[in-house]
Enzyme design. Sequence first.
Site, PDB file in Angstrom:
ATOM      1  N   GLN A   1      45.973 -48.474 -83.393  1.00 15.19           N
ATOM      2  CA  GLN A   1      46.983 -47.428 -83.067  1.00 15.19           C
ATOM      3  C   GLN A   1      48.505 -47.785 -83.532  1.00 15.19           C
ATOM      4  OE1 GLN A   1      45.766 -45.274 -79.086  1.00 15.19           O
ATOM      5  NE2 GLN A   1      45.270 -47.513 -79.056  1.00 15.19           N
ATOM      6  N   ASN A   2      48.635 -49.031 -83.819  1.00 14.72           N
ATOM      7  CA  ASN A   2      50.110 -49.682 -84.257  1.00 14.72           C
ATOM      8  C   ASN A   2      50.488 -49.253 -85.452  1.00 14.72           C
ATOM      9  OD1 ASN A   2      49.759 -50.876 -81.594  1.00 14.72           O
ATOM     10  ND2 ASN A   2      49.240 -52.932 -82.321  1.00 14.72           N
ATOM     11  N   VAL A   3      51.787 -49.098 -85.629  1.00 13.04           N
ATOM     12  CA  VAL A   3      52.323 -48.806 -86.992  1.00 13.04           C
ATOM     13  C   VAL A   3      53.118 -50.070 -87.725  1.00 13.04           C
ATOM     14  CG1 VAL A   3      52.456 -46.415 -86.758  1.00 13.04           C
ATOM     15  CG2 VAL A   3      54.477 -47.891 -86.125  1.00 13.04           C
TER      16      VAL A   3
ATOM     17  N   HIS B   1      47.583 -44.257 -86.713  1.00 11.54           N
ATOM     18  CA  HIS B   1      48.917 -43.461 -86.532  1.00 11.54           C
ATOM     19  C   HIS B   1      49.941 -43.788 -87.721  1.00 11.54           C
ATOM     20  CE1 HIS B   1      47.812 -43.260 -81.873  1.00 11.54           C
ATOM     21  NE2 HIS B   1      46.888 -42.567 -82.763  1.00 11.54           N
TER      22      HIS B   1
ATOM     23  N   GLY C   1      45.036 -54.277 -75.871  1.00 12.12           N
ATOM     24  CA  GLY C   1      46.407 -53.835 -75.645  1.00 12.12           C
ATOM     25  C   GLY C   1      46.486 -52.275 -76.041  1.00 12.12           C
TER      26      GLY C   1
HETATM   27  N1  APR Z   1      48.675 -58.158 -74.334  1.00 12.10           N
HETATM   28  C1  APR Z   1      47.788 -57.502 -74.164  1.00 12.10           C
HETATM   29  N2  APR Z   1      47.960 -56.135 -73.633  1.00 12.10           N
HETATM   30  C2  APR Z   1      49.051 -55.892 -73.232  1.00 12.10           C
HETATM   31  C3  APR Z   1      50.202 -56.780 -73.304  1.00 12.10           C
HETATM   32  C4  APR Z   1      50.032 -58.251 -73.866  1.00 12.10           C
HETATM   33  N3  APR Z   1      51.065 -58.931 -73.907  1.00 12.10           N
HETATM   34  N4  APR Z   1      51.317 -56.391 -72.822  1.00 12.10           N
HETATM   35  C5  APR Z   1      50.878 -54.901 -72.362  1.00 12.10           C
HETATM   36  N5  APR Z   1      49.778 -54.651 -72.801  1.00 12.10           N
HETATM   37  C6  APR Z   1      49.079 -53.613 -72.489  1.00 12.10           C
HETATM   38  C7  APR Z   1      49.551 -52.776 -71.605  1.00 12.10           C
HETATM   39  O1  APR Z   1      49.063 -53.144 -70.170  1.00 12.10           O
HETATM   40  C8  APR Z   1      49.118 -51.368 -71.925  1.00 12.10           C
HETATM   41  O2  APR Z   1      47.598 -51.110 -71.469  1.00 12.10           O
HETATM   42  O3  APR Z   1      49.116 -52.821 -73.648  1.00 12.10           O
HETATM   43  C9  APR Z   1      48.960 -51.667 -73.238  1.00 12.10           C
HETATM   44  C10 APR Z   1      50.106 -50.662 -73.875  1.00 12.10           C
HETATM   45  O4  APR Z   1      49.943 -49.246 -73.733  1.00 12.10           O
HETATM   46  P1  APR Z   1      50.869 -48.186 -74.260  1.00 12.10           P
HETATM   47  O5  APR Z   1      52.298 -48.637 -74.233  1.00 12.10           O
HETATM   48  O6  APR Z   1      50.418 -46.801 -73.948  1.00 12.10           O
HETATM   49  O7  APR Z   1      50.531 -48.328 -75.923  1.00 12.10           O
HETATM   50  P2  APR Z   1      49.192 -47.732 -76.657  1.00 12.10           P
HETATM   51  O8  APR Z   1      48.026 -47.753 -75.809  1.00 12.10           O
HETATM   52  O9  APR Z   1      49.119 -48.498 -77.895  1.00 12.10           O
HETATM   53  O10 APR Z   1      49.887 -46.126 -76.884  1.00 12.10           O
HETATM   54  C11 APR Z   1      49.093 -45.354 -77.904  1.00 12.10           C
HETATM   55  O11 APR Z   1      50.773 -43.868 -78.123  1.00 12.10           O
HETATM   56  O12 APR Z   1      53.117 -43.181 -78.000  1.00 12.10           O
HETATM   57  C12 APR Z   1      51.819 -43.476 -78.689  1.00 12.10           C
HETATM   58  O13 APR Z   1      51.476 -43.535 -81.036  1.00 12.10           O
HETATM   59  C13 APR Z   1      51.739 -44.378 -80.059  1.00 12.10           C
HETATM   60  O14 APR Z   1      50.125 -45.645 -81.030  1.00 12.10           O
HETATM   61  C14 APR Z   1      50.753 -45.317 -79.679  1.00 12.10           C
HETATM   62  C15 APR Z   1      49.931 -44.671 -78.610  1.00 12.10           C
END
Ligand code: APR
Length: 230
Positions: A86-88, A104, A170
Amino acid sequence: MKKLVVLSGAGISAESGIRTFRDMGGLWEEYDILEVASPQGWENNPELVQNFYNERRKQLLGCSPNKGHYGLVDLEKYYDVEIITQNVDDLHERAGSKKVLHLHGELLKAQSSADPELVYEIDGWEIKMGDTCEKGSQLRPNVVWFGEPVPAMIPAMEITRQSDIFVVVGTSLNVYPAASLLDYVPRGVPVYVIDPEDVSVPFNVNAEVIREKAAKGVEILIEKLTGDKK
Ligand code: APR
């Protein structure tokens, strides 16, 4: 080789210094999603949107992959690894992952605001107002905004259907359709979730949780799967 499929999110890049979205201090605590990550926001204030992504792009150029990214590359010795992210950011690619599918979009690329099929590498870290595509339309970030279609879901579902092992690392699994990929994991395929926090997976998914940050969690996963101790 068995196929190991990874669904990654912002958390795998956290230890590289890149902010997540929904954690404490995450991007969505500081910015309004609709203002900087939606077609409406682009319509209302394209400069604000360009600046939001230019700042993230500039920061990314100063970041490096971490042991979580590199551990997934190590697994390529044992499995046919496919990363669905999902990362850019480009940290999976820079770590050496050979198969990376961006759901994304890609921060280091630009797309035509008139034709999303027209995608260009960005030289440096900025897309400026006035930078145009070959058809003369303003360039915008090659990022899927909220409310926009996610064409990469089609290949992502197919890859997931072929998985022999599925790893979630993550991601809060808050965003659809990305989070729905878990519905396409074949019954009986082992699922591992690597996250320092509690992540809710669908009730019918029997996941083994590795309650660690990515760098440590991927190391533990490698040991579990291969016996290979760092
Ligand atoms: N290692 C592993 N996981 C981690 C770490 C770490 N060091 N630090 C935080 N996390 C976890 C958090 O606990 C959480 O579950 O990573 C996750 C981050 O969640 P979000 O911030 O919601 O990110 P993500 O799930 O990638 O968001 C999905 O939302 O805003 C949109 O397009 C954007 O691609 C993104 C999508």
